[in-house]
Design a protein around this motif. Structure first.
Motif, PDB file in Angstrom:
ATOM      1  N   GLU A   1      26.357 -13.466   2.711  1.00 11.24           N
ATOM      2  CA  GLU A   1      25.286 -13.576   3.161  1.00 11.24           C
ATOM      3  C   GLU A   1      25.052 -14.157   4.593  1.00 11.24           C
ATOM      4  N   ALA A   2      25.886 -13.813   5.360  1.00 12.62           N
ATOM      5  CA  ALA A   2      25.619 -14.156   6.745  1.00 12.62           C
ATOM      6  C   ALA A   2      24.432 -13.874   7.499  1.00 12.62           C
ATOM      7  N   THR A   3      23.926 -14.822   7.977  1.00  7.97           N
ATOM      8  CA  THR A   3      22.872 -14.512   8.913  1.00  7.97           C
ATOM      9  C   THR A   3      22.683 -15.110  10.363  1.00  7.97           C
ATOM     10  N   LEU A   4      22.843 -14.446  11.620  1.00 15.02           N
ATOM     11  CA  LEU A   4      22.918 -14.926  12.797  1.00 15.02           C
ATOM     12  C   LEU A   4      21.520 -15.183  13.452  1.00 15.02           C
ATOM     13  N   ARG A   5      21.018 -16.323  13.912  1.00 16.99           N
ATOM     14  CA  ARG A   5      19.852 -16.713  14.308  1.00 16.99           C
ATOM     15  C   ARG A   5      19.823 -17.162  15.510  1.00 16.99           C
ATOM     16  N   PHE A   6      19.253 -16.455  16.727  1.00 15.04           N
ATOM     17  CA  PHE A   6      19.475 -16.463  18.042  1.00 15.04           C
ATOM     18  C   PHE A   6      17.806 -17.196  18.397  1.00 15.04           C
ATOM     19  N   THR A   7      18.096 -18.206  18.951  1.00 14.79           N
ATOM     20  CA  THR A   7      16.956 -19.280  19.401  1.00 14.79           C
ATOM     21  C   THR A   7      16.613 -18.982  20.899  1.00 14.79           C
ATOM     22  N   ALA A   8      15.553 -18.527  21.335  1.00 12.40           N
ATOM     23  CA  ALA A   8      15.463 -18.418  22.922  1.00 12.40           C
ATOM     24  C   ALA A   8      15.548 -19.808  23.474  1.00 12.40           C
TER      25      ALA A   8
ATOM     26  N   VAL B   1      13.424 -22.796  21.992  1.00 10.57           N
ATOM     27  CA  VAL B   1      12.073 -22.754  21.927  1.00 10.57           C
ATOM     28  C   VAL B   1      12.212 -22.451  20.343  1.00 10.57           C
ATOM     29  N   PRO B   2      12.035 -23.395  19.254  1.00  7.35           N
ATOM     30  CA  PRO B   2      12.272 -23.280  18.047  1.00  7.35           C
ATOM     31  C   PRO B   2      11.323 -22.066  17.292  1.00  7.35           C
ATOM     32  N   GLU B   3      10.029 -21.933  17.846  1.00  6.97           N
ATOM     33  CA  GLU B   3       9.509 -21.109  17.291  1.00  6.97           C
ATOM     34  C   GLU B   3       9.646 -19.326  17.687  1.00  6.97           C
ATOM     35  N   GLU B   4      10.487 -19.255  18.586  1.00  4.66           N
ATOM     36  CA  GLU B   4      11.015 -18.102  19.062  1.00  4.66           C
ATOM     37  C   GLU B   4      12.404 -17.853  18.434  1.00  4.66           C
ATOM     38  N   VAL B   5      12.812 -17.099  17.142  1.00  3.05           N
ATOM     39  CA  VAL B   5      14.075 -17.064  16.745  1.00  3.05           C
ATOM     40  C   VAL B   5      14.105 -15.525  16.361  1.00  3.05           C
ATOM     41  N   LEU B   6      15.123 -14.990  16.720  1.00 10.69           N
ATOM     42  CA  LEU B   6      15.536 -13.518  16.111  1.00 10.69           C
ATOM     43  C   LEU B   6      16.680 -13.592  15.356  1.00 10.69           C
ATOM     44  N   SER B   7      16.351 -13.233  14.037  1.00  9.37           N
ATOM     45  CA  SER B   7      17.337 -13.291  12.918  1.00  9.37           C
ATOM     46  C   SER B   7      17.960 -11.975  12.780  1.00  9.37           C
ATOM     47  N   ILE B   8      19.416 -12.158  12.589  1.00 11.75           N
ATOM     48  CA  ILE B   8      20.064 -10.596  12.112  1.00 11.75           C
ATOM     49  C   ILE B   8      21.012 -11.070  10.869  1.00 11.75           C
ATOM     50  N   ALA B   9      20.778 -10.159   9.717  1.00  8.53           N
ATOM     51  CA  ALA B   9      21.699 -10.281   8.580  1.00  8.53           C
ATOM     52  C   ALA B   9      22.973  -9.560   8.872  1.00  8.53           C
ATOM     53  N   ALA B  10      23.818 -10.292   8.836  1.00 17.21           N
ATOM     54  CA  ALA B  10      25.241  -9.987   9.353  1.00 17.21           C
ATOM     55  C   ALA B  10      26.329 -10.382   8.035  1.00 17.21           C
ATOM     56  N   GLY B  11      25.968 -10.148   6.750  1.00 18.95           N
ATOM     57  CA  GLY B  11      26.892 -10.055   5.852  1.00 18.95           C
ATOM     58  C   GLY B  11      27.894  -9.037   5.851  1.00 18.95           C
ATOM     59  N   ASN B  12      29.343  -9.227   5.847  1.00 19.93           N
ATOM     60  CA  ASN B  12      30.275  -8.443   5.829  1.00 19.93           C
ATOM     61  C   ASN B  12      30.336  -7.725   7.167  1.00 19.93           C
ATOM     62  N   LEU B  13      29.849  -8.431   8.283  1.00 21.97           N
ATOM     63  CA  LEU B  13      29.916  -7.789   9.596  1.00 21.97           C
ATOM     64  C   LEU B  13      31.374  -8.130  10.142  1.00 21.97           C
ATOM     65  N   TRP B  14      32.130  -9.304   9.874  1.00 27.04           N
ATOM     66  CA  TRP B  14      33.478  -9.482  10.456  1.00 27.04           C
ATOM     67  C   TRP B  14      34.459  -8.501  10.025  1.00 27.04           C
ATOM     68  N   GLN B  15      34.355  -8.277   8.433  1.00 25.28           N
ATOM     69  CA  GLN B  15      35.162  -7.040   7.990  1.00 25.28           C
ATOM     70  C   GLN B  15      34.722  -5.750   8.824  1.00 25.28           C
ATOM     71  N   ALA B  16      33.575  -5.466   9.207  1.00 23.90           N
ATOM     72  CA  ALA B  16      33.293  -4.099   9.807  1.00 23.90           C
ATOM     73  C   ALA B  16      33.931  -4.151  11.116  1.00 23.90           C
ATOM     74  N   ILE B  17      33.924  -5.385  11.577  1.00 24.24           N
ATOM     75  CA  ILE B  17      34.242  -5.413  13.210  1.00 24.24           C
ATOM     76  C   ILE B  17      35.708  -5.150  13.172  1.00 24.24           C
TER      77      ILE B  17
END
Length: 199
Positions: A151-158, A165-181
């Protein structure tokens, strides 16, 4: 010819394949039209494998010439593509028009903060144009561990003026991404990744 008429002609032309120039169409619009037609003529990517398709996991694609990339499951109004750059770093391209539609924003000054466990990592981010951003990640054990979770999620904060800036976050659901890479390496040398069946 009004603006509506110009765009109406462009849209109709895309569907009908009209290639004749129209004198009243400004050069920029004509160039855009030619670029769109060029994109339509590009070779189609070959879909190789779904990783965890039941959970909307990554999908591996290959273009002619063994150019390989992943498409992530994404969220409504958000699309993500992953590839290796020329320095073999992990590059994630995110298009998130849904962010603006939801009244949110994400406006880093060239750097975003990514939390990996208990540490914060500065990640270079560039924007070819809002609402698209390109993150470049160095491959580290901490990143591998974060991506290895189902259930990996990458959260990028500006980061602006050197501060997150805590209110500016872009989240990416990245479950199983390492296997895919890992599949990107096999794909790039022309080999069939494990689990792919067929010619």
């Amino acid at each position: 010819m009004g603006v509506f008429s110009i765009w109406h002609w462009v849209i109709v032309s895309l569907f009908l394949g009209i290639s004749a120039p129209v004198p009243a169409v400004p050069g920029a619009i004509a160039n855009t039209f030619l670029a769109l037609r060029g994109l339509a003529a590009l070779p189609q990517a070959e879909k190789l494998i779904d990783y965890a398709p039941e959970a909307g996991g990554p999908v591996l694609y290959r273009l002619p010439g063994n150019a390989c990339f992943l498409r992530l499951g994404g969220r409504p109004g958000q699309t993500e593509w992953v590839r290796r750059d020329e320095r073999n770093r992990i590059e994630i391209l995110v298009s998130a028009p849904g962010l603006a539609q939801a009244g949110s924003r994400f406006d880093p000054e060239g750097t975003a903060e990514l939390r990996l466990g208990d540490q914060a990592v500065a990640v270079p981010v560039a924007s070819p144009g809002v609402p698209t951003w390109r993150f470049t990640l160095e491959e580290t054990p901490a990143l591998q561990q974060a991506l290895d979770a189902d259930e990996a999620t990458l959260r990028f904060t500006a980061i602006r003026a050197g501060k997150p800036v805590p209110e500016e976050v872009l989240s990416i659901a990245a479950g199983n991404l390492w296997q895919a890479i890992q599949g990107l390496e096999s794909c790039a040398i022309g080999a069939e990744p494990p689990g792919v069946v067929g010619p």
